[in-house]
Design an enzyme around this catalytic site. Structure first.
Site, PDB file in Angstrom:
ATOM      1  N   THR A  47      -9.234  -5.467   4.238  1.00 14.96           N
ATOM      2  CA  THR A  47      -9.133  -4.524   3.129  1.00 14.96           C
ATOM      3  C   THR A  47     -10.142  -4.989   2.088  1.00 14.96           C
ATOM      4  O   THR A  47     -10.119  -6.153   1.693  1.00 14.96           O
ATOM      5  CB  THR A  47      -7.721  -4.543   2.509  1.00 14.96           C
ATOM      6  OG1 THR A  47      -6.754  -4.317   3.543  1.00 14.96           O
ATOM      7  CG2 THR A  47      -7.560  -3.485   1.438  1.00 14.96           C
ATOM      8  N   HIS A  72      -3.244  14.043   1.040  1.00 14.49           N
ATOM      9  CA  HIS A  72      -3.479  13.168   2.198  1.00 14.49           C
ATOM     10  C   HIS A  72      -2.278  13.177   3.142  1.00 14.49           C
ATOM     11  O   HIS A  72      -2.420  13.342   4.352  1.00 14.49           O
ATOM     12  CB  HIS A  72      -3.775  11.741   1.731  1.00 14.49           C
ATOM     13  CG  HIS A  72      -3.834  10.734   2.844  1.00 14.49           C
ATOM     14  ND1 HIS A  72      -4.870  10.719   3.762  1.00 14.49           N
ATOM     15  CD2 HIS A  72      -3.000   9.723   3.194  1.00 14.49           C
ATOM     16  CE1 HIS A  72      -4.661   9.732   4.634  1.00 14.49           C
ATOM     17  NE2 HIS A  72      -3.542   9.115   4.315  1.00 14.49           N
ATOM     18  N   THR A 114      -4.508   6.550   0.366  1.00  8.64           N
ATOM     19  CA  THR A 114      -5.719   7.372   0.399  1.00  8.64           C
ATOM     20  C   THR A 114      -5.643   8.491  -0.630  1.00  8.64           C
ATOM     21  O   THR A 114      -4.641   9.220  -0.685  1.00  8.64           O
ATOM     22  CB  THR A 114      -5.878   7.987   1.801  1.00  8.64           C
ATOM     23  OG1 THR A 114      -5.803   6.931   2.743  1.00  8.64           O
ATOM     24  CG2 THR A 114      -7.205   8.701   1.940  1.00  8.64           C
ATOM     25  N   GLU A 159      -9.239   4.387  -1.779  1.00  5.77           N
ATOM     26  CA  GLU A 159      -8.047   4.061  -2.557  1.00  5.77           C
ATOM     27  C   GLU A 159      -8.435   3.327  -3.833  1.00  5.77           C
ATOM     28  O   GLU A 159      -9.561   2.858  -3.980  1.00  5.77           O
ATOM     29  CB  GLU A 159      -7.097   3.149  -1.745  1.00  5.77           C
ATOM     30  CG  GLU A 159      -6.694   3.750  -0.408  1.00  5.77           C
ATOM     31  CD  GLU A 159      -5.463   3.083   0.220  1.00  5.77           C
ATOM     32  OE1 GLU A 159      -4.740   2.369  -0.500  1.00  5.77           O
ATOM     33  OE2 GLU A 159      -5.244   3.292   1.423  1.00  5.77           O
ATOM     34  N   ARG A 187       2.134  16.295  13.227  1.00 10.64           N
ATOM     35  CA  ARG A 187       3.453  16.903  13.461  1.00 10.64           C
ATOM     36  C   ARG A 187       3.459  18.417  13.267  1.00 10.64           C
ATOM     37  O   ARG A 187       4.501  19.047  13.334  1.00 10.64           O
ATOM     38  CB  ARG A 187       4.484  16.279  12.502  1.00 10.64           C
ATOM     39  CG  ARG A 187       4.859  14.844  12.828  1.00 10.64           C
ATOM     40  CD  ARG A 187       5.940  14.335  11.887  1.00 10.64           C
ATOM     41  NE  ARG A 187       5.489  14.358  10.503  1.00 10.64           N
ATOM     42  CZ  ARG A 187       4.813  13.347   9.929  1.00 10.64           C
ATOM     43  NH1 ARG A 187       4.552  12.271  10.604  1.00 10.64           N
ATOM     44  NH2 ARG A 187       4.415  13.442   8.687  1.00 10.64           N
ATOM     45  N   ASP A 235      -9.139   0.638   2.380  1.00 14.60           N
ATOM     46  CA  ASP A 235      -8.170   0.190   3.375  1.00 14.60           C
ATOM     47  C   ASP A 235      -8.699   0.586   4.760  1.00 14.60           C
ATOM     48  O   ASP A 235      -8.348   1.630   5.310  1.00 14.60           O
ATOM     49  CB  ASP A 235      -6.821   0.862   3.076  1.00 14.60           C
ATOM     50  CG  ASP A 235      -5.755   0.527   4.106  1.00 14.60           C
ATOM     51  OD1 ASP A 235      -5.878  -0.515   4.763  1.00 14.60           O
ATOM     52  OD2 ASP A 235      -4.804   1.327   4.242  1.00 14.60           O
ATOM     53  N   GLN A 268      -3.663   2.491  15.497  1.00 10.15           N
ATOM     54  CA  GLN A 268      -2.565   2.961  14.640  1.00 10.15           C
ATOM     55  C   GLN A 268      -1.661   3.959  15.368  1.00 10.15           C
ATOM     56  O   GLN A 268      -0.430   3.857  15.313  1.00 10.15           O
ATOM     57  CB  GLN A 268      -3.166   3.613  13.383  1.00 10.15           C
ATOM     58  CG  GLN A 268      -2.138   4.012  12.328  1.00 10.15           C
ATOM     59  CD  GLN A 268      -2.803   4.631  11.088  1.00 10.15           C
ATOM     60  OE1 GLN A 268      -4.029   4.714  10.987  1.00 10.15           O
ATOM     61  NE2 GLN A 268      -1.987   5.053  10.150  1.00 10.15           N
ATOM     62  N   TYR A 288       1.392   5.581  -0.452  1.00  7.07           N
ATOM     63  CA  TYR A 288       0.979   6.746   0.350  1.00  7.07           C
ATOM     64  C   TYR A 288       1.196   7.933  -0.562  1.00  7.07           C
ATOM     65  O   TYR A 288       1.940   8.834  -0.242  1.00  7.07           O
ATOM     66  CB  TYR A 288       1.898   6.761   1.589  1.00  7.07           C
ATOM     67  CG  TYR A 288       1.559   7.717   2.705  1.00  7.07           C
ATOM     68  CD1 TYR A 288       0.326   7.699   3.333  1.00  7.07           C
ATOM     69  CD2 TYR A 288       2.519   8.619   3.168  1.00  7.07           C
ATOM     70  CE1 TYR A 288       0.056   8.560   4.385  1.00  7.07           C
ATOM     71  CE2 TYR A 288       2.258   9.473   4.226  1.00  7.07           C
ATOM     72  CZ  TYR A 288       1.018   9.439   4.833  1.00  7.07           C
ATOM     73  OH  TYR A 288       0.756  10.281   5.889  1.00  7.07           O
ATOM     74  N   GLU A 309      -9.587  12.853   7.973  1.00  6.74           N
ATOM     75  CA  GLU A 309      -9.416  14.170   7.351  1.00  6.74           C
ATOM     76  C   GLU A 309     -10.744  14.921   7.232  1.00  6.74           C
ATOM     77  O   GLU A 309     -10.806  16.123   7.464  1.00  6.74           O
ATOM     78  CB  GLU A 309      -8.807  14.004   5.956  1.00  6.74           C
ATOM     79  CG  GLU A 309      -7.405  13.457   5.966  1.00  6.74           C
ATOM     80  CD  GLU A 309      -7.015  12.926   4.598  1.00  6.74           C
ATOM     81  OE1 GLU A 309      -7.289  11.738   4.322  1.00  6.74           O
ATOM     82  OE2 GLU A 309      -6.466  13.696   3.794  1.00  6.74           O
ATOM     83  N   GLU A 336     -10.421   4.196   4.089  1.00  6.35           N
ATOM     84  CA  GLU A 336      -9.503   4.952   3.239  1.00  6.35           C
ATOM     85  C   GLU A 336      -9.885   4.738   1.788  1.00  6.35           C
ATOM     86  O   GLU A 336      -9.945   3.600   1.318  1.00  6.35           O
ATOM     87  CB  GLU A 336      -8.039   4.542   3.493  1.00  6.35           C
ATOM     88  CG  GLU A 336      -7.546   5.088   4.827  1.00  6.35           C
ATOM     89  CD  GLU A 336      -6.045   4.974   5.060  1.00  6.35           C
ATOM     90  OE1 GLU A 336      -5.499   5.780   5.828  1.00  6.35           O
ATOM     91  OE2 GLU A 336      -5.417   4.078   4.466  1.00  6.35           O
ATOM     92  N   ASP A 342       0.841  -1.192   0.000  1.00  8.04           N
ATOM     93  CA  ASP A 342       0.000   0.000   0.000  1.00  8.04           C
ATOM     94  C   ASP A 342       0.879   1.246   0.000  1.00  8.04           C
ATOM     95  O   ASP A 342       1.692   1.439   0.908  1.00  8.04           O
ATOM     96  CB  ASP A 342      -0.918  -0.014   1.229  1.00  8.04           C
ATOM     97  CG  ASP A 342      -2.058   0.985   1.091  1.00  8.04           C
ATOM     98  OD1 ASP A 342      -2.275   1.513  -0.023  1.00  8.04           O
ATOM     99  OD2 ASP A 342      -2.726   1.248   2.112  1.00  8.04           O
ATOM    100  N   LYS A 366      -4.428  -1.961  10.407  1.00  4.35           N
ATOM    101  CA  LYS A 366      -4.795  -2.028   8.989  1.00  4.35           C
ATOM    102  C   LYS A 366      -5.102  -3.445   8.518  1.00  4.35           C
ATOM    103  O   LYS A 366      -5.882  -3.627   7.585  1.00  4.35           O
ATOM    104  CB  LYS A 366      -3.619  -1.511   8.138  1.00  4.35           C
ATOM    105  CG  LYS A 366      -3.195  -0.097   8.437  1.00  4.35           C
ATOM    106  CD  LYS A 366      -4.024   0.860   7.650  1.00  4.35           C
ATOM    107  CE  LYS A 366      -3.429   2.258   7.691  1.00  4.35           C
ATOM    108  NZ  LYS A 366      -4.219   3.174   6.861  1.00  4.35           N
ATOM    109  N   ARG A 381      -7.813   4.049  13.819  1.00  7.53           N
ATOM    110  CA  ARG A 381      -6.879   5.153  14.050  1.00  7.53           C
ATOM    111  C   ARG A 381      -6.273   5.143  15.453  1.00  7.53           C
ATOM    112  O   ARG A 381      -5.121   5.556  15.633  1.00  7.53           O
ATOM    113  CB  ARG A 381      -7.588   6.490  13.825  1.00  7.53           C
ATOM    114  CG  ARG A 381      -8.137   6.670  12.424  1.00  7.53           C
ATOM    115  CD  ARG A 381      -7.044   6.650  11.392  1.00  7.53           C
ATOM    116  NE  ARG A 381      -7.585   6.842  10.036  1.00  7.53           N
ATOM    117  CZ  ARG A 381      -6.908   6.583   8.936  1.00  7.53           C
ATOM    118  NH1 ARG A 381      -5.671   6.105   8.995  1.00  7.53           N
ATOM    119  NH2 ARG A 381      -7.455   6.787   7.754  1.00  7.53           N
TER     120      ARG A 381
HETATM  121 CA    CA Z   1      -3.832   3.086   3.136  1.00  5.63          CA
END
Ligand code: CA
Length: 418
Positions: free
Chosen positions: A259, A135, A352, A203, A144, A235, A242, A130, A366, A201, A128, A255, A239
């Site tokens: 899926t 995203h 995503t 995707e 961050r 996906d 995670q 990114y 998001e 997610e 997978d 995750k 959270r």
């Molecule tokens: Ca993903």
């Protein structure tokens, strides 16, 4: 081009599409490979028996009376194109061969409502990516801060992790809320329990046709030859699990519990008219990642939510596959540049797909900005993340001149934890 079967203009499956899938009759039958056409499945085992594909590279080999597309996918682009030409000819309104053969039509055309779809591909490995800058920026700034949103490597290589193939399920499979370790903000030690922050997610993923040998990278300008087609991917993500588990090695149990993928594999041939220029890449990628031509695809994507009170699907996001920063040829080239071997049937998902606008984000994380701005449904309910009993559906299509090349949908209903 028109089929002799009546296909509505907003159908996802006109003769220009012909996506491949594996189906079983509801009354009971062996799995078989077919293509979707309007509200029908064209049973390719019937056409194969009648010798329709004898003049292609397949000759007399039987590849469609199988429970997966893998064998056909391993044959390569020349064979895929030959079979597509045979099918488009046989199904066109100008060809009397199948059109007026009532007996053959009766066994070759299966109404979709009479069949259940199965996983179309035996997926050995799943990675997978990114690859949506929007995203990665959204998630990065949440965790961050805005200044450090993108990690220093992100603009130089398509970041990815190895996912788990065993828990890839077909659209319609119910998803049980996973449990795991969660550490709440102000406590010193973790607790165990059902995830409270279950997310989706948005995707898409591409499936590998012919693979490569170990130690033999696939150059970016040859990557396309190894790509059979594309499906929708959800996906599912927990959270809270995670957040606690992901450092330093990345996603794991947050995750790999499930899926979901859509049942129809749309071929690259069907997507050819919908190529567009992708986002500008600055800084310029290293030589091995430089791809030429239009490698993005204009695929409109939509996410909708149904709840116990919200019976009519409510659209919560609209995005597009073309927003992806890294294209599929770059992803494939990067995946093999160290000599890693891909095999027929491997799934490489995009990550995503979020667009620039707030209503084009590809996850609840998001869309609700970590739960700060809940989604308000017409039923009066609110959602920060997914509740038990909710059904999340992703659909997608390309808009042609008077027709659509669509992916159908990938859908899943959330069941309570044990
Ligand atoms: Ca993903």
């Amino acid at each position: 081009m028109k089929s002799f079967i009546d296909v509505k203009p907003d159908s996802h499956f006109p003769i220009q599409n012909l996506p491949y899938g594996v189906f079983k009759l509801k009354i009971g039958s062996e799995p078989a490979i077919g293509v979707a056409l309007g509200d029908y499945i064209v049973d390719l085992t019937v056409l194969e028996k009648k010798g329709f594909f004898e003049k292609t590279n397949l000759g007399n080999e039987r590849v469609f009376n199988r429970s997966s597309l893998n064998n056909f996918m391993s044959k390569g682009r020349q064979t895929w194109r030959q079979v597509r030409t045979v099918l488009q000819t046989a199904l066109s309104d100008e060809n009397p061969l199948l059109r007026y053969d009532e007996d053959l039509k009766k066994i070759a055309l299966v109404p979709m409502e009479d069949a259940n779809m199965c996983l179309p591909v035996e997926i050995g490995d799943y990675s997978d990516f990114y690859s949506s800058k929007e995203h990665a920026t959204n998630v990065g700034s949440m965790f961050r801060g805005k200044e450090n949103a993108l990690m220093p490597n992100w603009l130089h290589l398509p970041v990815a992790y190895h996912g788990r193939a065993s828990s890839i399920v077909i659209s319609g499979t119910e998803i049980k809320r996973p449990s795991g370790q969660v550490k709440l903000g102000n406590s010193d030690s973790p607790v165990f329990g059902p995830t409270k922050l279950l997310d989706f997610e948005l995707e898409m993923g591409f499936l590998i046709g012919p693979g490569n040998s170990i130690g033999k990278p696939i150059p970016v300008d040859k990557a396309y030859d190894h790509i059979f087609g594309i499906v929708l991917v959800n996906d599912w993500s927990a959270r809270d699990i995670q957040t606690w588990e992901y450092q330093p090695l990345g996603p794991f149990l947050a995750k790999n519990f499930a899926t979901s993928i859509s049942p129809w594999v749309v071929t690259m041939e069907a997507l050819e008219p919908f190529r567009v220029t992708g986002p500008e890449q600055e800084p310029e990628p290293l030589q091995y990642l430089k791809s030429k031509g239009d490698q993005a695809y204009d695929i409109k994507l939509e996410v909708s939510l149904t709840t116990q009170n919200q019976k009519k699907p409510f659209v919560i996001s609209k995005s597009n596959f073309k927003y992806l920063y890294w294209n599929i040829c770059q992803q494939l080239a990067h995946h093999t540049i160290n000599g890693c071997n891909l095999r027929t049937g491997d799934l490489l998902a995009s990550g995503t797909i979020s667009g620039p606008a707030k209503d084009s984000y590809g996850s609840m994380l998001e869309l609700t900005w970590r739960g700060e701005n809940p989604i308000k449904l017409p039923s009066g309910e609110e959602r920060k993340f997914l509740h038990d009993g909710d059904t999340l559906t992703i659909s997608g299509y390309c808009r042609g001149d008077g027709y659509r090349v669509g992916f159908g949908e990938v859908s899943g209903k959330i069941l309570p934890a044990n």
